[in-house]
Motif scaffolding. Sequence first.
Motif, PDB file in Angstrom:
ATOM      1  N   PRO A 178       0.800  -1.234   0.000  1.00 54.54           N
ATOM      2  CA  PRO A 178       0.000   0.000   0.000  1.00 54.54           C
ATOM      3  C   PRO A 178       0.832   1.284   0.000  1.00 54.54           C
ATOM      4  O   PRO A 178       0.294   2.355  -0.289  1.00 54.54           O
ATOM      5  CB  PRO A 178      -0.815  -0.111   1.302  1.00 54.54           C
ATOM      6  N   THR A 184      -0.639   1.894  -5.986  1.00 57.41           N
ATOM      7  CA  THR A 184      -1.703   2.857  -5.676  1.00 57.41           C
ATOM      8  C   THR A 184      -2.172   3.599  -6.919  1.00 57.41           C
ATOM      9  O   THR A 184      -3.288   4.117  -6.962  1.00 57.41           O
ATOM     10  CB  THR A 184      -1.232   3.864  -4.618  1.00 57.41           C
ATOM     11  N   THR A 189      -8.140   2.769  -4.254  1.00 58.69           N
ATOM     12  CA  THR A 189      -7.834   2.485  -2.836  1.00 58.69           C
ATOM     13  C   THR A 189      -8.881   3.129  -1.922  1.00 58.69           C
ATOM     14  O   THR A 189      -8.563   4.003  -1.107  1.00 58.69           O
ATOM     15  CB  THR A 189      -6.434   3.014  -2.483  1.00 58.69           C
ATOM     16  N   SER A 347     -10.388  -3.347  -5.795  1.00 61.89           N
ATOM     17  CA  SER A 347      -9.519  -2.368  -5.131  1.00 61.89           C
ATOM     18  C   SER A 347      -8.230  -3.047  -4.675  1.00 61.89           C
ATOM     19  O   SER A 347      -8.160  -4.276  -4.534  1.00 61.89           O
ATOM     20  CB  SER A 347     -10.235  -1.752  -3.926  1.00 61.89           C
ATOM     21  N   LEU A 348      -7.198  -2.240  -4.415  1.00 67.37           N
ATOM     22  CA  LEU A 348      -5.917  -2.765  -3.946  1.00 67.37           C
ATOM     23  C   LEU A 348      -6.095  -3.507  -2.627  1.00 67.37           C
ATOM     24  O   LEU A 348      -5.527  -4.589  -2.424  1.00 67.37           O
ATOM     25  CB  LEU A 348      -4.921  -1.612  -3.778  1.00 67.37           C
ATOM     26  N   GLU A 349      -6.905  -2.927  -1.738  1.00 67.73           N
ATOM     27  CA  GLU A 349      -7.113  -3.552  -0.430  1.00 67.73           C
ATOM     28  C   GLU A 349      -7.802  -4.910  -0.556  1.00 67.73           C
ATOM     29  O   GLU A 349      -7.452  -5.857   0.161  1.00 67.73           O
ATOM     30  CB  GLU A 349      -7.964  -2.635   0.469  1.00 67.73           C
ATOM     31  N   TRP A 374      -8.488  -1.159   7.823  1.00 64.01           N
ATOM     32  CA  TRP A 374      -9.545  -1.413   6.833  1.00 64.01           C
ATOM     33  C   TRP A 374     -10.656  -2.212   7.516  1.00 64.01           C
ATOM     34  O   TRP A 374     -10.945  -3.359   7.170  1.00 64.01           O
ATOM     35  CB  TRP A 374      -8.983  -2.190   5.645  1.00 64.01           C
TER      36      TRP A 374
END
Length: 406
Positions: A178, A184, A189, A347-349, A374
């Motif tokens: 991250p 990103t 994100t 999403s990246l997460e 998160w």
Amino acid sequence: MDNSLIQSGDIWLLCAFLAGWAAISIYLEQNFKWASKVSGAIIALVGAMVLANLQIIPLESPVYDTVWNYVVPLAIPLLLFQANIRKIWNESGRLLLIFFLSAAGTVAGAIIGFFLLKEFVPGLDKVGAMMTGSYIGGGVNFAALSTKFEAPGELVSSAVVADNMMMALYFFVLMALPAIKFFTEKFKTPYMDERAQNGDDTNQTEAASYWRRKEISLQDIGMAIGTSFALVAVSFLIAGWMDELIPSGDDVNFIANLFNGILGDDYLMLTTLTMIAVTVFPKYFEGIRGSQELGTYLIYIFFVVIGVPASIALIFQNAPLLLVFVFIVVASNMIISFLLGRIFKFSLEEVIVASNANIGGPTTAAAMAIAKGWTRLVVPILLVGTLGYIVGNYIGTGIGVWFSGF
């Protein structure tokens, strides 16, 4: 020869160490920012690995076998009490998709690694099954599949070392992603943006905030533990009957062997019966408080145990190519997870926790989501990752049966 400070026969000392180090790992995670970022699961695993290599604790002991044979089976139902299939689909359908896409990366990596290295690593068919199950579900699948395929102790120990070293390294990589601009820029994100907007105005770690004190009664503890024991007993009993009833071996057909492998396996029967019970009686299981906490603590003890036999000298002396194999599996999981995550606009997460849930299981994925703040991903990834415990055994079994034909 046992040259460790604590001997393998020092049962109560080793029990105190396992339970105590698991507790210390949780304490550190919940009280120190640095530990929260690393996660208590990694602290438990790495701490045991260090102490074993410094010869403070033994590499083998009946105490560790007790954890594999009794603690892990009890932990599985406790962690599955929230695994209502209908609920998982309704609340976490999107995350479920990226989880299975990530799992495809694990399977692809296992296949690639097996065909590249099968001539050089004895017993790689068993390792392939164990690592496939483990890198879709978690450590409990590793334990179940190593027992199912009767992997030799030295092979299991070497695989555990390779697994732990690669898993710990990969977690640190995922923690760092991250902060890398390339990722990103390529992925949205939303959870990081929300956290940045809200700020961090608390002195508590995210782990302490998530695992805060909750109302729990003696009845909750009794029902959780009692139900878990009952599910294990009934599942193992039925599996034993099925194993005797359904023929297996080289002299019977593939279908009979397949059904024997599915219905006659203790852990497959346990996960299946628990899943059915939770789905049929959702109100009963949802009404039991504390099952997630109890199951998670038992899994922390298991994380300590799988770190213990991790003799770094052993892996380089006996099976250095196992490191190459697990690297191929993890690298394949990562590449396919992020590639398909990008294509399907996750999403990246979401990609990070899904890949984490595959490689380390729902406990470490939830710990990472908690550590990163998160919080809205914690429950979904626990639900989805818990499903990995179920499907991991099935996919690992299929891979093992297939590989054994070579």
